[in-house]
Motif scaffolding. Structure first.
Motif, PDB file in Angstrom:
ATOM      1  N   ALA A   4       0.831  -1.204   0.000  1.00  0.00           N
ATOM      2  CA  ALA A   4       0.000   0.000   0.000  1.00  0.00           C
ATOM      3  C   ALA A   4       0.867   1.256   0.000  1.00  0.00           C
ATOM      4  O   ALA A   4       0.539   2.241  -0.673  1.00  0.00           O
ATOM      5  CB  ALA A   4      -0.929  -0.003   1.203  1.00  0.00           C
ATOM      6  N   ALA A   5       1.960   1.218   0.715  1.00  0.00           N
ATOM      7  CA  ALA A   5       2.866   2.370   0.744  1.00  0.00           C
ATOM      8  C   ALA A   5       3.515   2.585  -0.623  1.00  0.00           C
ATOM      9  O   ALA A   5       3.600   3.730  -1.096  1.00  0.00           O
ATOM     10  CB  ALA A   5       3.939   2.165   1.813  1.00  0.00           C
ATOM     11  N   VAL A   6       3.935   1.517  -1.265  1.00  0.00           N
ATOM     12  CA  VAL A   6       4.543   1.630  -2.597  1.00  0.00           C
ATOM     13  C   VAL A   6       3.519   2.172  -3.592  1.00  0.00           C
ATOM     14  O   VAL A   6       3.820   3.042  -4.406  1.00  0.00           O
ATOM     15  CB  VAL A   6       5.110   0.270  -3.057  1.00  0.00           C
ATOM     16  CG1 VAL A   6       5.519   0.314  -4.519  1.00  0.00           C
ATOM     17  CG2 VAL A   6       6.290  -0.123  -2.182  1.00  0.00           C
ATOM     18  N   ARG A   7       2.287   1.682  -3.516  1.00  0.00           N
ATOM     19  CA  ARG A   7       1.217   2.168  -4.391  1.00  0.00           C
ATOM     20  C   ARG A   7       0.982   3.662  -4.170  1.00  0.00           C
ATOM     21  O   ARG A   7       0.832   4.424  -5.117  1.00  0.00           O
ATOM     22  CB  ARG A   7      -0.052   1.357  -4.115  1.00  0.00           C
ATOM     23  CG  ARG A   7      -1.222   1.708  -4.969  1.00  0.00           C
ATOM     24  CD  ARG A   7      -2.410   0.764  -4.762  1.00  0.00           C
ATOM     25  NE  ARG A   7      -2.742   0.513  -3.362  1.00  0.00           N
ATOM     26  CZ  ARG A   7      -2.595  -0.656  -2.751  1.00  0.00           C
ATOM     27  NH1 ARG A   7      -2.120  -1.687  -3.405  1.00  0.00           N
ATOM     28  NH2 ARG A   7      -2.935  -0.809  -1.503  1.00  0.00           N
ATOM     29  N   SER A   8       0.979   4.084  -2.938  1.00  0.00           N
ATOM     30  CA  SER A   8       0.792   5.501  -2.617  1.00  0.00           C
ATOM     31  C   SER A   8       1.944   6.347  -3.139  1.00  0.00           C
ATOM     32  O   SER A   8       1.724   7.446  -3.676  1.00  0.00           O
ATOM     33  CB  SER A   8       0.655   5.665  -1.100  1.00  0.00           C
ATOM     34  OG  SER A   8       0.492   7.021  -0.771  1.00  0.00           O
ATOM     35  N   PHE A   9       3.169   5.872  -2.987  1.00  0.00           N
ATOM     36  CA  PHE A   9       4.326   6.587  -3.537  1.00  0.00           C
ATOM     37  C   PHE A   9       4.176   6.777  -5.040  1.00  0.00           C
ATOM     38  O   PHE A   9       4.384   7.868  -5.561  1.00  0.00           O
ATOM     39  CB  PHE A   9       5.630   5.846  -3.259  1.00  0.00           C
ATOM     40  CG  PHE A   9       6.177   6.028  -1.875  1.00  0.00           C
ATOM     41  CD1 PHE A   9       6.273   7.279  -1.306  1.00  0.00           C
ATOM     42  CD2 PHE A   9       6.614   4.932  -1.154  1.00  0.00           C
ATOM     43  CE1 PHE A   9       6.791   7.455  -0.029  1.00  0.00           C
ATOM     44  CE2 PHE A   9       7.132   5.084   0.126  1.00  0.00           C
ATOM     45  CZ  PHE A   9       7.221   6.348   0.685  1.00  0.00           C
ATOM     46  N   ALA A  10       3.806   5.714  -5.743  1.00  0.00           N
ATOM     47  CA  ALA A  10       3.673   5.790  -7.201  1.00  0.00           C
ATOM     48  C   ALA A  10       2.647   6.837  -7.593  1.00  0.00           C
ATOM     49  O   ALA A  10       2.885   7.650  -8.491  1.00  0.00           O
ATOM     50  CB  ALA A  10       3.295   4.424  -7.775  1.00  0.00           C
ATOM     51  N   ARG A  11       1.537   6.857  -6.926  1.00  0.00           N
ATOM     52  CA  ARG A  11       0.477   7.819  -7.264  1.00  0.00           C
ATOM     53  C   ARG A  11       0.889   9.255  -6.968  1.00  0.00           C
ATOM     54  O   ARG A  11       0.501  10.172  -7.686  1.00  0.00           O
ATOM     55  CB  ARG A  11      -0.801   7.454  -6.523  1.00  0.00           C
ATOM     56  CG  ARG A  11      -1.410   6.177  -7.060  1.00  0.00           C
ATOM     57  CD  ARG A  11      -2.664   5.797  -6.320  1.00  0.00           C
ATOM     58  NE  ARG A  11      -3.204   4.557  -6.878  1.00  0.00           N
ATOM     59  CZ  ARG A  11      -4.016   3.767  -6.234  1.00  0.00           C
ATOM     60  NH1 ARG A  11      -4.407   4.053  -5.007  1.00  0.00           N
ATOM     61  NH2 ARG A  11      -4.454   2.670  -6.799  1.00  0.00           N
ATOM     62  N   ASN A  12       1.629   9.451  -5.911  1.00  0.00           N
ATOM     63  CA  ASN A  12       2.061  10.813  -5.571  1.00  0.00           C
ATOM     64  C   ASN A  12       3.234  11.269  -6.428  1.00  0.00           C
ATOM     65  O   ASN A  12       3.309  12.438  -6.801  1.00  0.00           O
ATOM     66  CB  ASN A  12       2.414  10.909  -4.086  1.00  0.00           C
ATOM     67  CG  ASN A  12       1.178  10.850  -3.227  1.00  0.00           C
ATOM     68  OD1 ASN A  12       0.255  11.631  -3.409  1.00  0.00           O
ATOM     69  ND2 ASN A  12       1.135   9.908  -2.314  1.00  0.00           N
TER      70      ASN A  12
END
Length: 92
Positions: A4-12
């Motif tokens: 979830a953290a990696v997914r959030s990084f990608a989106r930001n």
């Protein structure tokens, strides 16, 4: 939580890096036998097979091919996604 953290990084990061024309995507692999899965105990990988639609685990090479696709010009209009390379496990 890590995925979830990696997914959030990608989106930001797609917004932060757009001026530099850098694309950011995340790859979420399914069950892949690697040295790190060995520490989960004998039989862990085998115990997961029944939940996988094709009834087999993936290979590191299959994950690498997905990463190569995202790094290539073939994915030039792909940005900010999470690519599941897990034989559909997250979809069922």
């Amino acid at each position: 939580m890590t995925k979830a953290a990696v997914r959030s990084f990608a989106r930001n990061w797609i917004l932060d890096l757009k001026e530099r024309k850098i694309r950011v995507n995340a790859v979420s692999p399914g069950v892949i036998p690697t040295p790190s899965t060995e520490c989960l105990g004998v039989g862990f990988v085998d115990s997961q097979v029944s939940a996988i639609p094709l009834l087999r685990v993936g290979t590191p090479d299959e994950i690498a091919k997905a990463v190569v696709f995202l790094a290539s010009d073939d994915s030039s209009f792909v940005n900010g996604i999470e690519l599941f390379v897990d034989d559909g496990m997250t979809q069922i």
